[in-house]
Scaffold this active site. Structure first.
Site, PDB file in Angstrom:
ATOM      1  N   HIS A  25       0.864  -1.151  -0.059  1.00 44.19           N
ATOM      2  CA  HIS A  25       0.070  -0.011  -0.035  1.00 44.19           C
ATOM      3  C   HIS A  25       0.821   1.375  -0.083  1.00 44.19           C
ATOM      4  CE1 HIS A  25      -3.894  -1.902   1.459  1.00 44.19           C
ATOM      5  NE2 HIS A  25      -3.075  -3.063   1.193  1.00 44.19           N
ATOM      6  N   ASP A 131      -6.199   5.719   1.592  1.00 46.08           N
ATOM      7  CA  ASP A 131      -6.409   4.282   1.271  1.00 46.08           C
ATOM      8  C   ASP A 131      -7.941   3.796   1.287  1.00 46.08           C
ATOM      9  OD1 ASP A 131      -6.108   1.322   1.361  1.00 46.08           O
ATOM     10  OD2 ASP A 131      -4.069   1.724   1.666  1.00 46.08           O
ATOM     11  N   ALA A 365      14.485  -8.367  -1.603  1.00 43.94           N
ATOM     12  CA  ALA A 365      15.082  -8.069  -3.028  1.00 43.94           C
ATOM     13  C   ALA A 365      14.427  -6.712  -3.622  1.00 43.94           C
ATOM     14  CB  ALA A 365      14.826  -9.219  -3.947  1.00 43.94           C
ATOM     15  N   GLN A 367      12.718  -5.747  -6.227  1.00 48.06           N
ATOM     16  CA  GLN A 367      11.713  -6.704  -6.912  1.00 48.06           C
ATOM     17  C   GLN A 367      11.575  -6.034  -8.455  1.00 48.06           C
ATOM     18  OE1 GLN A 367       8.555  -9.184  -5.535  1.00 48.06           O
ATOM     19  NE2 GLN A 367       7.073  -7.992  -6.775  1.00 48.06           N
ATOM     20  N   HIS A 382       2.761 -14.907  -4.787  1.00 47.81           N
ATOM     21  CA  HIS A 382       1.593 -14.998  -3.957  1.00 47.81           C
ATOM     22  C   HIS A 382       0.578 -13.903  -4.721  1.00 47.81           C
ATOM     23  CE1 HIS A 382       2.935 -10.824  -3.463  1.00 47.81           C
ATOM     24  NE2 HIS A 382       1.899 -10.582  -2.333  1.00 47.81           N
ATOM     25  N   TRP A 385      -1.294  -7.609  -6.151  1.00 48.53           N
ATOM     26  CA  TRP A 385      -1.447  -6.610  -7.287  1.00 48.53           C
ATOM     27  C   TRP A 385      -0.273  -6.014  -7.781  1.00 48.53           C
ATOM     28  CZ3 TRP A 385      -4.013  -7.113 -11.231  1.00 48.53           C
ATOM     29  CH2 TRP A 385      -4.385  -5.937 -11.841  1.00 48.53           C
ATOM     30  N   ASN A 386       0.600  -5.245  -6.765  1.00 48.87           N
ATOM     31  CA  ASN A 386       1.862  -4.869  -7.278  1.00 48.87           C
ATOM     32  C   ASN A 386       2.524  -5.857  -7.844  1.00 48.87           C
ATOM     33  OD1 ASN A 386       1.120  -2.454  -6.141  1.00 48.87           O
ATOM     34  ND2 ASN A 386       2.060  -2.441  -4.242  1.00 48.87           N
ATOM     35  N   SER A 387       2.793  -6.971  -7.455  1.00 54.96           N
ATOM     36  CA  SER A 387       3.670  -7.964  -8.003  1.00 54.96           C
ATOM     37  C   SER A 387       3.095  -8.402  -9.151  1.00 54.96           C
ATOM     38  CB  SER A 387       3.757  -9.226  -7.194  1.00 54.96           C
ATOM     39  OG  SER A 387       4.400  -8.942  -5.938  1.00 54.96           O
ATOM     40  N   GLU A 390       3.936  -5.518 -11.830  1.00 53.97           N
ATOM     41  CA  GLU A 390       5.468  -5.547 -12.175  1.00 53.97           C
ATOM     42  C   GLU A 390       5.774  -6.766 -12.984  1.00 53.97           C
ATOM     43  OE1 GLU A 390       7.056  -5.344  -8.162  1.00 53.97           O
ATOM     44  OE2 GLU A 390       6.023  -3.487  -7.716  1.00 53.97           O
ATOM     45  N   ASP A 406      -7.207 -10.536  -2.041  1.00 51.75           N
ATOM     46  CA  ASP A 406      -7.564 -10.428  -3.332  1.00 51.75           C
ATOM     47  C   ASP A 406      -6.618 -11.306  -4.211  1.00 51.75           C
ATOM     48  OD1 ASP A 406      -5.083  -9.217  -2.508  1.00 51.75           O
ATOM     49  OD2 ASP A 406      -4.909  -8.059  -4.154  1.00 51.75           O
TER      50      ASP A 406
END
Length: 492
Positions: A25, A131, A365, A367, A382, A385-387, A390, A406
């Site tokens: 977040h 948020d 790391a 990322q 996992h 959403w960010n991952s 990206e 989510d």
């Protein structure tokens, strides 16, 4: 004393960012805060005392944002004792519940006290960027102090829409779930997902046996508060989630899609000839993994990270490890110290020896940089959403092992709709399945995934280029924020 509601119209706008104190977040909201600062919108970023301490200890965050004269960091207590654990999913829930009980009077007092959240050049907050998890609280404060509130949701549009539709799912009798035999039943009452969504794809809190579950109703209530906000911001782009966004706009007409935010920020920084790399992580990054990747063949490494909150049993950890050993593939694995809760997460020496020449372990790391590295050819994730975003931008296909919230719907869309990876959901997490999926991703189905990831990355990059949908939506957001200069003036 001069009050927030007495502010004069001649000051420039100042946006107050108020994120949930969790890595994903904070990261997304800092991206947007910097984009606004680059457009000469003054920003106050309100972290908890604990999070700000972590950022100052592990990053150069104050120095980085000092380049923007109107950018301020301020802090607020989270209501928990200093020695209370704040990592892991359950700890974050304790922090959230504490803040929901204690934050409103403190934040309201900060807003009412002239200049506490501002500076001489812009002493007063003209918009609250909250948020979405704090949506109810922010709306109440905004109404009481006559300050516009925008909700920023760090989840996907698909996930937001499911949250919004839960009352309709219950009304149609499609919840509760009756048992394990029910998990592949199709949910038909989410517009736009009639043939896609199964019970097992619902957010974890919605996979319930009791429709009176209080957590379920709290999340629905918070989500529907976004329809009362002046606007909704989603970190996505039109070509990725356009059909679902059309449905969301029937309830939240002013919805800005300005993602992928990390790619949009990188594009804007490149135009400014800025190449400074600066961490926004509350975890200490181990950059030795970049040197290790430099020595690996092209697209030969699978990157494994389960995010900042996921906790697993030692048995699950060992199944993943055995699967990686059996796959015979090179890997880079982010293994947080707190990832195996209450148990010994140490890997047996014989397994470490078996992968010594082709494995690299780090505590955390960088990322974005890892995924963009030419040696990386896959991502075991996992499905945060960010991952997910990206990975899409970096053209790296995914194996999705969801954990909670989510991630179940993100993994479904990755595998079934966008075709940029594989969903482990519905499979038992054992070494044979892990090894097979890794080999399918990296070898057997590599060309198929490369075609899909290349096309989706192309669309993502178009969205953040000049004239793209996210680029233009950001410009519109900036103009709308500039129009909010005095009490009672709403966003157009």
């Amino acid at each position: 004393m001069e009050h927030q509601t007495d502010r004069k119209p001649n000051f420039p706008p100042r946006v107050l960012f108020f994120p949930l104190p969790a890595q994903g977040h904070i990261n997304a909201m800092l991206h947007l805060a910097e984009l606004l600062a680059m457009a000469d919108i003054d920003v106050t970023f309100l972290n908890t005392d604990h999070v700000q301490g972590q950022l100052q200890q592990r990053t150069h965050i104050q120095a980085k944002y000092a380049a923007y004269p109107g950018f301020l960091f301020r802090t607020i207590p989270d209501g928990l004792p200093k020695d209370e654990p704040r990592s892991g999913e359950q700890s974050i829930l304790r922090v959230l519940n504490s803040m929901l009980k204690t934050t409103k009077p403190i934040l309201k007092d900060m807003l009412l006290s002239g200049g506490v959240l501002g500076s001489d050049r812009s002493p007063y907050v003209t918009c609250i960027m909250a948020d979405g998890i704090f949506g109810s609280l922010a709306n109440e404060i905004g109404d009481e102090l006559n300050i516009p509130v925008i909700h920023f949701r760090t989840i996907s549009a698909c996930c937001f829409w499911i949250y919004f539709a839960i009352p309709d799912i219950i009304k149609a009798g499609e919840l509760p779930i009756r048992g394990d035999e029910d998990m592949d039943r199709i949910i038909t009452r989410v517009p736009g997902m009639e043939a896609i969504l199964r019970c097992r794809d619902l957010p974890s809190f919605a996979q319930i046996r009791d429709v009176e579950d209080p957590q379920l109703h709290r999340i629905v209530e918070v989500t529907r508060q976004s329809a009362r906000a002046h606007a909704l911001i989603l970190n996505t782009f039109e070509d990725l989630e356009g059909p679902i966004l059309n449905h969301i706009r029937t309830q939240c007409p002013k919805t800005y899609t300005i993602g992928p935010l990390h790619a949009l920020l990188k594009h804007k920084l490149t135009k400014r000839l800025s190449t400074t790399r600066s961490s926004k992580s509350i975890f200490e990054e181990d950059r030795s993994c970049i040197a290790w990747l430099d020595s690996q063949p092209l697209k030969s490494v699978i990157y494994i990270s389960f995010g900042s909150l996921t906790v697993m049993t030692r048995d699950t950890l060992m199944e993943f490890w055995h699967g990686l050993v059996n796959s015979n593939k090179r890997f880079l694995w982010v293994m947080r110290e707190d990832m195996v809760a209450g148990e010994d997460g140490e890997i047996p020496p014989e397994l470490v020896a078996a992968t010594k020449e082709r494995g690299c372990l780090v505590g955390w790391a960088p990322q974005e940089e890892v995924l963009a590295h030419p040696s990386v050819g896959g991502f075991l994730t996992h499905s945060g959403w960010n991952s997910t975003l990206e990975s899409i931008v970096a053209e790296v296909p995914m194996i999705c092992w969801h954990n909670a919230i989510d991630q179940t719907i993100n993994s479904r869309y990755v595998g079934e709709v966008w075709k940029v990876g594989m969903d482990m959901k519905g499979h038992k997490c054992d070494r044979e399945i892990v090894a097979k999926m890794v080999n399918d991703l990296m070898v057997e189905k590599r060309e198929e995934f490369q075609r899909c990831t290349a096309e989706m990355a192309r669309l993502a990059k178009l969205s953040v280029d000049e004239g793209g949908s996210s680029y233009c939506n950001l410009d519109q957001l900036i103009e709308d924020l500039r129009s909010v200069q005095q009490p009672g003036m709403s966003i157009n």
